[in-house]
Motif scaffolding. Structure first.
Motif, mmCIF file in Angstrom:
data_model
loop_
_atom_site.group_PDB
_atom_site.id
_atom_site.type_symbol
_atom_site.label_atom_id
_atom_site.label_comp_id
_atom_site.label_asym_id
_atom_site.label_seq_id
_atom_site.Cartn_x
_atom_site.Cartn_y
_atom_site.Cartn_z
ATOM 1 N N ASP A 176 0.867 -1.170 0.000
ATOM 2 C CA ASP A 176 0.000 0.000 0.000
ATOM 3 C C ASP A 176 0.907 1.223 0.000
ATOM 4 O O ASP A 176 1.655 1.440 0.950
ATOM 5 N N GLY A 177 0.835 2.007 -1.072
ATOM 6 C CA GLY A 177 1.691 3.187 -1.138
ATOM 7 C C GLY A 177 2.133 3.465 -2.558
ATOM 8 O O GLY A 177 2.180 2.567 -3.407
ATOM 9 N N ASP A 178 2.449 4.736 -2.824
ATOM 10 C CA ASP A 178 2.937 5.124 -4.140
ATOM 11 C C ASP A 178 4.464 5.088 -4.167
ATOM 12 O O ASP A 178 5.112 4.703 -3.191
ATOM 13 N N ILE A 179 5.051 5.506 -5.280
ATOM 14 C CA ILE A 179 6.504 5.454 -5.428
ATOM 15 C C ILE A 179 7.199 6.242 -4.328
ATOM 16 O O ILE A 179 8.145 5.758 -3.693
ATOM 17 N N GLY A 180 6.726 7.476 -4.086
ATOM 18 C CA GLY A 180 7.386 8.321 -3.110
ATOM 19 C C GLY A 180 7.381 7.727 -1.717
ATOM 20 O O GLY A 180 8.406 7.697 -1.027
ATOM 21 N N MET A 181 6.211 7.229 -1.269
ATOM 22 C CA MET A 181 6.101 6.645 0.062
ATOM 23 C C MET A 181 7.039 5.460 0.227
ATOM 24 O O MET A 181 7.716 5.313 1.248
ATOM 25 N N LEU A 182 7.098 4.608 -0.786
ATOM 26 C CA LEU A 182 7.904 3.395 -0.671
ATOM 27 C C LEU A 182 9.393 3.691 -0.784
ATOM 28 O O LEU A 182 10.207 3.124 -0.043
ATOM 29 N N ASN A 254 12.150 5.443 -9.562
ATOM 30 C CA ASN A 254 11.505 4.328 -8.858
ATOM 31 C C ASN A 254 12.425 3.223 -8.360
ATOM 32 O O ASN A 254 11.968 2.110 -8.122
ATOM 33 N N VAL A 255 13.707 3.489 -8.190
ATOM 34 C CA VAL A 255 14.646 2.441 -7.780
ATOM 35 C C VAL A 255 15.415 2.894 -6.540
ATOM 36 O O VAL A 255 15.930 4.011 -6.492
ATOM 37 N N THR A 256 15.505 2.023 -5.543
ATOM 38 C CA THR A 256 16.401 2.269 -4.412
ATOM 39 C C THR A 256 17.433 1.142 -4.356
ATOM 40 O O THR A 256 17.142 0.004 -4.716
ATOM 41 N N ILE A 270 20.462 -4.689 -1.390
ATOM 42 C CA ILE A 270 19.011 -4.727 -1.543
ATOM 43 C C ILE A 270 18.628 -3.683 -2.588
ATOM 44 O O ILE A 270 18.815 -2.475 -2.360
ATOM 45 N N VAL A 271 18.125 -4.131 -3.718
ATOM 46 C CA VAL A 271 17.655 -3.221 -4.766
ATOM 47 C C VAL A 271 16.147 -3.388 -4.894
ATOM 48 O O VAL A 271 15.654 -4.501 -5.098
ATOM 49 N N SER A 272 15.424 -2.283 -4.766
ATOM 50 C CA SER A 272 13.957 -2.329 -4.837
ATOM 51 C C SER A 272 13.473 -1.593 -6.081
ATOM 52 O O SER A 272 13.703 -0.388 -6.220
ATOM 53 N N GLN A 273 12.835 -2.339 -6.968
ATOM 54 C CA GLN A 273 12.214 -1.773 -8.166
ATOM 55 C C GLN A 273 10.736 -1.565 -7.850
ATOM 56 O O GLN A 273 10.002 -2.520 -7.623
ATOM 57 N N ILE A 274 10.283 -0.318 -7.845
ATOM 58 C CA ILE A 274 8.907 0.004 -7.474
ATOM 59 C C ILE A 274 8.081 0.224 -8.743
ATOM 60 O O ILE A 274 8.362 1.138 -9.518
ATOM 61 N N ARG A 281 -1.348 1.910 -4.773
ATOM 62 C CA ARG A 281 -0.723 0.608 -4.587
ATOM 63 C C ARG A 281 0.470 0.442 -5.527
ATOM 64 O O ARG A 281 0.493 1.011 -6.618
ATOM 65 N N SER A 282 1.424 -0.374 -5.094
ATOM 66 C CA SER A 282 2.609 -0.640 -5.910
ATOM 67 C C SER A 282 3.023 -2.099 -5.759
ATOM 68 O O SER A 282 2.734 -2.738 -4.749
ATOM 69 N N ARG A 283 3.695 -2.589 -6.789
ATOM 70 C CA ARG A 283 4.350 -3.891 -6.735
ATOM 71 C C ARG A 283 5.841 -3.634 -6.627
ATOM 72 O O ARG A 283 6.378 -2.804 -7.358
ATOM 73 N N VAL A 284 6.492 -4.315 -5.710
ATOM 74 C CA VAL A 284 7.923 -4.095 -5.508
ATOM 75 C C VAL A 284 8.682 -5.378 -5.808
ATOM 76 O O VAL A 284 8.372 -6.443 -5.254
ATOM 77 N N TYR A 285 9.649 -5.256 -6.695
ATOM 78 C CA TYR A 285 10.524 -6.375 -7.050
ATOM 79 C C TYR A 285 11.838 -6.148 -6.306
ATOM 80 O O TYR A 285 12.642 -5.290 -6.676
ATOM 81 N N THR A 286 12.023 -6.891 -5.226
ATOM 82 C CA THR A 286 13.199 -6.731 -4.373
ATOM 83 C C THR A 286 14.273 -7.721 -4.812
ATOM 84 O O THR A 286 14.059 -8.938 -4.810
#
Length: 375
Positions: A176-182, A254-256, A270-274, A281-286
């Protein structure tokens, strides 16, 4: 007996539906980016896959030669979801009336026109659905939802993906959350002593300092605390008792990427693709990559333990982001109150605001700041 004139009239009558399907939705700069649609293993060779990116439904399917196609997930005939259909002869078949789409999105067969008689050639049909640019690399399938030049931008490369000295795997979760929040959550160290207490990091009552560099397309944080520890087993991560080098980076939009390195032989990334599903809502590929100074047979034996550990940590973030989203919904119009430790959050917000406007971050907003907080 078929009537060619009536067939032509029927095609003409359907043109508005095709035009409506191709109509562009209001867009901002976020659409002109590559987003992960799925992992390679999620796309089965014999079945289409429906995903949603920025509110846009997309259907993916793999052809027999291995190429992947992405179309808008909507039949131009009656608007039915194409991902509910099936594959036949490298074509996507709508489940409602059997209209067939080739890999370019062209309608190549219409049963209610053709019947059992040979129909016109595919080029004679005026119908097609919009095809989106697709890229497959590093175990992921990417889609470019925009209408601009997809080749002008590069999809993010997974670090050490092809390096035999590193092991890696993906985890996929819905948040639950958009790109910025995540992105703010994944780059936020202060929350770890509350959300991940005892498993990833525990409060020690001392100050931590970091340099935050806000650049044209990234936020980069370098932590200045070689005695810092993360909650994994130290005999595994750092048997030589090397100082920890910790850096976090946000690559807009969208990447951390969070790096924990101990000398030249041990590291945990840890690389998170948002991928934003919609505004909420978002799907995160960690992507987890690791290298430890232990025999490979022992690392293979420990792999299930590492999977379990990272799964537990990610689920803690899933739960806190759900609570965060629910709190924001409780009183609309909320404005955050930022403190010195929120320099990273502010930087991410500024970069995303610039991207949505299709602009570069102004030079005056770039630079470095020292961040200090108690951990």
């Amino acid at each position: 007996m078929s009537n060619p004139g009536r067939e032509t009239d029927h095609m003409a009558a359907c043109r508005p539906a095709a035009a409506a399907a191709a109509a562009e939705e209001p867009r901002d700069g976020l659409h002109e980016q590559w987003f992960v649609a799925c992992t390679k293993s999620e796309l089965r060779p014999d079945k289409p896959l429906g995903v949603k990116i920025l509110g846009l439904g997309i259907v993916l399917f793999r052809q027999r030669n291995g190429d992947v196609t992405a179309l808008i997930d909507q039949c131009v005939h009656r608007g039915t979801r194409l991902s509910a259909g099936k594959l036949a002869d490298d074509c996507l078949v709508c489940p409602y009336h059997g209209w067939r789409y080739d890999a370019q999105g062209r309608v190549v067969h219409i049963p209610t026109i053709d019947g059992v008689q040979p129909g016109p050639t595919p080029a004679d049909y005026p119908f097609r659905q919009r095809q989106l640019s697709v890229r497959e690399q590093d175990g992921l399938i990417w889609v470019y939802p925009g209408t601009g030049d997809a080749s002008a931008r590069q999809a993010f490369r997974m670090p050490f993906h092809a390096d035999q000295q590193w092991q890696s795997y993906f985890m996929v979760n819905s948040f639950d959350g958009d790109i910025g929040m995540l992105a703010q959550n994944f780059m936020d160290v202060p929350h770890t002593v509350f959300v991940h207490d005892g498993i990833f990091r525990s409060s020690r009552g001392s100050a931590m300092e970091a340099t935050v560099a806000l650049k044209a397309e990234s936020v980069e944080v370098t932590y200045h605390d070689e005695h810092d520890k993360i909650g994994m087993m130290e005999w595994l991560t750092n048997p030589r008792r090397e100082p920890l080098v910790h850096t976090d980076r946000f690559f807009a939009p969208n990447v951390t990427r969070c790096d924990y390195l101990w000398g030249s032989q041990s590291g945990f990334l840890i690389v998170s693709q948002i991928t934003p599903i919609d505004a909420r809502r978002s799907r995160v590929y960690t992507y987890i990559a690791y290298r430890f100074a232990l025999p490979r047979w022992l690392l293979r034996a420990l792999r299930p333990l590492l999977h379990l550990y990272t799964h537990v940590v990610i689920q803690q973030d899933v739960r806190i982001m759900r609570a965060h989203r629910q709190g924001l919904d409780n009183a609309p119009g909320f404005k955050p109150h930022n403190v010195r430790a929120d320099v990273v959050h502010v930087g991410i917000e500024r970069l995303l605001a610039a991207i949505r406007q299709g602009e570069a971050l102004p030079e005056a907003e770039r630079g470095e700041k020292l961040m200090r907080f108690e951990l």
